[in-house]
Every structure is written in C-alpha cells, then in structure tokens.
Enzyme design. Structure first.
Site, PDB file in Angstrom:
ATOM      1  N   HIS A   1     -39.701 -34.525  -8.300  1.00 32.94           N
ATOM      2  CA  HIS A   1     -39.539 -35.364  -6.951  1.00 32.94           C
ATOM      3  C   HIS A   1     -39.908 -34.640  -5.977  1.00 32.94           C
ATOM      4  O   HIS A   1     -39.401 -33.843  -5.247  1.00 32.94           O
ATOM      5  CB  HIS A   1     -37.763 -35.483  -6.997  1.00 32.94           C
TER       6      HIS A   1
ATOM      7  N   HIS B   1     -41.999 -36.262  -2.067  1.00 31.57           N
ATOM      8  CA  HIS B   1     -42.753 -37.154  -1.559  1.00 31.57           C
ATOM      9  C   HIS B   1     -43.744 -36.352  -0.477  1.00 31.57           C
ATOM     10  O   HIS B   1     -43.404 -35.510   0.285  1.00 31.57           O
ATOM     11  CB  HIS B   1     -41.589 -37.699  -0.323  1.00 31.57           C
TER      12      HIS B   1
ATOM     13  N   LYS C   1     -40.480 -45.954 -10.671  1.00 32.07           N
ATOM     14  CA  LYS C   1     -39.437 -45.372  -9.826  1.00 32.07           C
ATOM     15  C   LYS C   1     -38.536 -46.813  -9.386  1.00 32.07           C
ATOM     16  O   LYS C   1     -39.155 -47.680  -8.594  1.00 32.07           O
ATOM     17  CB  LYS C   1     -39.789 -44.824  -8.580  1.00 32.07           C
TER      18      LYS C   1
ATOM     19  N   HIS D   1     -33.076 -44.290  -8.558  1.00 29.22           N
ATOM     20  CA  HIS D   1     -32.402 -43.968  -7.385  1.00 29.22           C
ATOM     21  C   HIS D   1     -30.841 -44.541  -7.397  1.00 29.22           C
ATOM     22  O   HIS D   1     -30.799 -45.753  -7.254  1.00 29.22           O
ATOM     23  CB  HIS D   1     -32.955 -44.301  -6.105  1.00 29.22           C
TER      24      HIS D   1
ATOM     25  N   HIS E   1     -32.099 -36.920  -8.230  1.00 29.41           N
ATOM     26  CA  HIS E   1     -31.102 -36.292  -7.302  1.00 29.41           C
ATOM     27  C   HIS E   1     -29.654 -36.842  -7.483  1.00 29.41           C
ATOM     28  O   HIS E   1     -28.902 -37.204  -6.684  1.00 29.41           O
ATOM     29  CB  HIS E   1     -31.422 -36.602  -5.773  1.00 29.41           C
TER      30      HIS E   1
ATOM     31  N   ASP F   1     -36.871 -33.539  -4.074  1.00 25.83           N
ATOM     32  CA  ASP F   1     -36.553 -34.536  -3.208  1.00 25.83           C
ATOM     33  C   ASP F   1     -36.871 -34.020  -1.639  1.00 25.83           C
ATOM     34  O   ASP F   1     -36.422 -34.306  -0.752  1.00 25.83           O
ATOM     35  CB  ASP F   1     -35.162 -35.343  -3.124  1.00 25.83           C
TER      36      ASP F   1
END
Ligand code: NCD
Ligand code: ZN
Length: 376
Positions: free
Chosen positions: A23, A25, A105, A149, A202, A276
C-alpha cells in the site's frame, strides 16, 4: 532472517529478505520523484494506489503511470511497481482484463482522499448485473485480487454499532465505519464471490481483527500499517488535534491498537505489511479541512522493526510479515536480495520538498526519533 549482535557496542543488525509493501501512494511529479526512491531502497515491490486525479481506470493510464514510476527509480535497486485500477460504478471490465495480473482497489465514495469516483453504494458489489459485480466476477475467475478500503459511510438498516443505534441510511461515525463494513458488507461480498481473493487494506479495528482471526486464509488476507501498530487515538488528540497523525481509516482507541498488535504478532500467513504512506502538501494538512494521509515511506521498514521489537516479535515473524506473506498471496517470485537494518536511532530532521511552499511535506515523526536505521 539473520540477527547479529555486537556485544562490544551492543548494536544489533538484522538482515532480511527485501520486503514487499502492499500500500503506497506515490502521487505525481515532485512528490513521486521524492517517494519512489524511498520505497525502492526498502521494498522489492510495492502496490501503487490508483487514487490520482483523475483516477487510474484504464490500461493506458496504468501503463503510463507505471513507466513514470520506473523512470523515477534512480536508486539502481530493482523495484517492481504493482499497479492497480480504481473501481468506479462504471469501471469497464474490459480494462481490468487488459491489465494482466494487477489488482483492483475499492474506495467507498467520499470517505477518503480522492474517493469522489468511488462506488456509491456497496450493494453494487453483490448485485448481479452491476458493473462492479461484473468486475469482481472477472477478478475471481482470473485469480486477481480485490483490495478493499473497508469502510461504509451509511448504515444499512436499523443497526447498532458499538452501542450506537443508527437508522437506515444514517451517516456513520468515522470510528464505526470499519466495524459496520466488517459486519454488514464484507460477508456479503464473500458470499457473492466465494472464489474471489480479497485483501482488506489497513485493518484498523478490533472488529476487523476478530473477523480476520476467524476468516483469514488463502483467499482473505489483510495489511496493517505501522501507524496503526504504533499509535492509538490518544496520540492523535494529545494537547489538541494533530493533523500529521490523521489518516483514513482513523487511528482508533487503545483496545483496537492492541487487537491489531495481537493479530500482527501471532504470525498468521494472511497478515502482511501495507504502509498506506500518503503524502500531502503541508498547506492542505494544516487547513480548515485537513486532507487525510501522512508520509511514512521515509522510514518504511524501520518503523515496523520498531513495532516488532517493542512487542518482542523481532524474529522470523517479522520477515514473514514484511517479505513473505504478501508475496505468497500475490504470487510474486521469491528473492535472494536482502536489506540490512541496525538499531541506531536517528531523528527525522526536516520536512521534504521544503523549497516550494506549495509542495512541502511534513513526514511522520518529524523532530522525533526512529529506533532502527536502514544500512545503505
Ligand atoms: C489516502 C490518500 O491520501 O490518498 N489517505 C489516507 O488517509 N489513507 C487514501 C486512502 O488510502 O484512504
Ligand atoms: Zn491508502
């Protein structure tokens, strides 16, 4: 994994198989150029999140983005970006088919950064005939992974979550979003798509940890962030609200952090690393409505070593969590490459991209120590 102790200096060195992060970004432009080398030094592969503006919803966009990430890896380390498509109410299954082994996702609409294009009603995931349902069927039949998520924005019907009564369609408290999802949404997805491989990203609550203890296995796994292992809600609120500890899912009260620690350090093969790391410019964090997400990639693996050490689990369980479990789930090849960590504390000294006030990023633990260091 090998731990060496130098008794004269009391320093400990760990050599472990190069980890995988599920994970990250990495954003675009200057942020991407900053973050990709941080990740490539620490991880042999990382799953790249698709919540750009506009989101990554086509094979062409995904390939372009992958190419930009490859070019930004100036470290000389071999690094595999594992790309994902963003599930919308209209994502074309044909695009998913084109995208080889990559994952998809799921974002619940409106509940996190750049989720305006996410699925409006989770019911679409198990309603035959909807586009998301078609996408999930395709993922299941081709062995690809749906990454969740795991949050709901609204109560399904008259439900009680953690003692709070909600009427149908009432907005849920942010602390109740994952518990509601675990009870009302995830079981329905699993029932409708029993062959589908699912990663809950997460994981953040005791209800989530309980669900995984009961149901985790070959088709269902979860990732845990270092901030959810190392912090609880007291840290976020101490002396006032701290925007540089604000993520979605929110960091929960202590009993949840403890449940995650217990799950993580029990050594299950269906629990793995997913940071994350989610950098945002300082000006949108320190704002009237704080953007959610914080940069952690600068100390990606070091923070996990700290968590495992604190709870007496810095042994083979650490390497399995960091390097083996996600690799097995996602079908990655094994590796001979290793990284080395040493227990020499260092201070996170400065913000990143500070030359440009529009881009400056405040990292997790700014001004504080990280107990382990990557040897380069
Ligand atoms: C992420 C981001 O900033 O893109 N934010 C976050 O708080 N985790 C989005 C996400 O993963 O939810
Ligand atoms: Zn994220």
């Amino acid at each position: 994994m090998k731990i060496t102790i130098d008794t004269s200096t009391n320093s400990r060195t760990i050599e472990l198989k190069k980890p995988v992060c599920t994970h990250q970004h990495v954003r675009t432009e200057a942020t991407l150029e900053l973050v990709v080398p941080m990740i490539a030094r620490r991880f042999r592969a990382a799953i790249i999140m698709p919540n750009l503006k506009p989101p990554v919803t086509t094979f062409t966009h995904l390939e372009q983005y992958k190419e930009i990430i490859h070019r930004a890896n100036t470290t000389g380390h071999l690094f595999t970006p594992m790309m994902t498509l963003y599930l919308t109410d209209n994502l074309n299954p044909g695009e998913v088919d084109l995208c080889g082994h990559h994952a998809v996702k799921y974002y619940p609409r409106g509940l996190t950064t750049n989720s305006a294009d996410g699925v409006e009603n989770p019911q679409a995931l198990w309603s035959k005939g909807s586009k998301p349902h078609q996408v999930l069927r395709l993922l299941a039949s081709t062995g690809k992974v749906l990454i969740l998520h795991a949050a709901d924005g609204f109560a399904r019907e008259g439900v009680i979550v953690r003692g709070t009564q909600y009427h149908a369609d009432e907005e849920l408290d942010p602390y109740d979003q994952e518990p509601h999802f675990m009870r009302e949404t995830l079981p329905r997805i699993i029932d409708a798509h029993p062959e589908l491989k699912i990663e809950v990203a997460h994981l953040s609550t005791k209800e989530g940890a309980e669900f995984m203890q009961k149901n985790g296995g070959k088709r269902l796994g979860c990732s845990i962030t270092c901030h959810h292992l190392l912090n609880d809600r007291r840290d976020v609120m101490r002396g006032g609200f701290r925007p540089h500890l604000d993520w979605r899912p929110v960091i929960q009260p202590k009993d949840n952090t403890q449940a995650l620690q217990e799950l993580c350090f029990s050594g299950h093969p269906f629990v793995w690393l997913g940071m994350d790391s989610a950098p945002h410019p300082r000006k949108v964090k320190e704002a009237a409505c704080c953007a959610t997400g914080v940069l952690t990639a600068h100390a990606g693996i070091e923070l996990y070593a700290e968590a495992f050490e604190t709870f007496g689990a810095l042994d083979q369980r650490f390497e399995n969590f960091a390097s083996n479990n996600a690799a097995n789930f996602y079908g990655l090849a094994d590796t001979d490459t290793t990284i080395t960590l040493v227990n020499k504390p260092w201070k996170v000294r400065g913000s990143y991209l500070s030359g440009n006030p529009d881009e400056e990023i405040i990292p997790y633990r700014l001004g504080e120590e990280v107990l382990w260091r990557l040897v380069e």
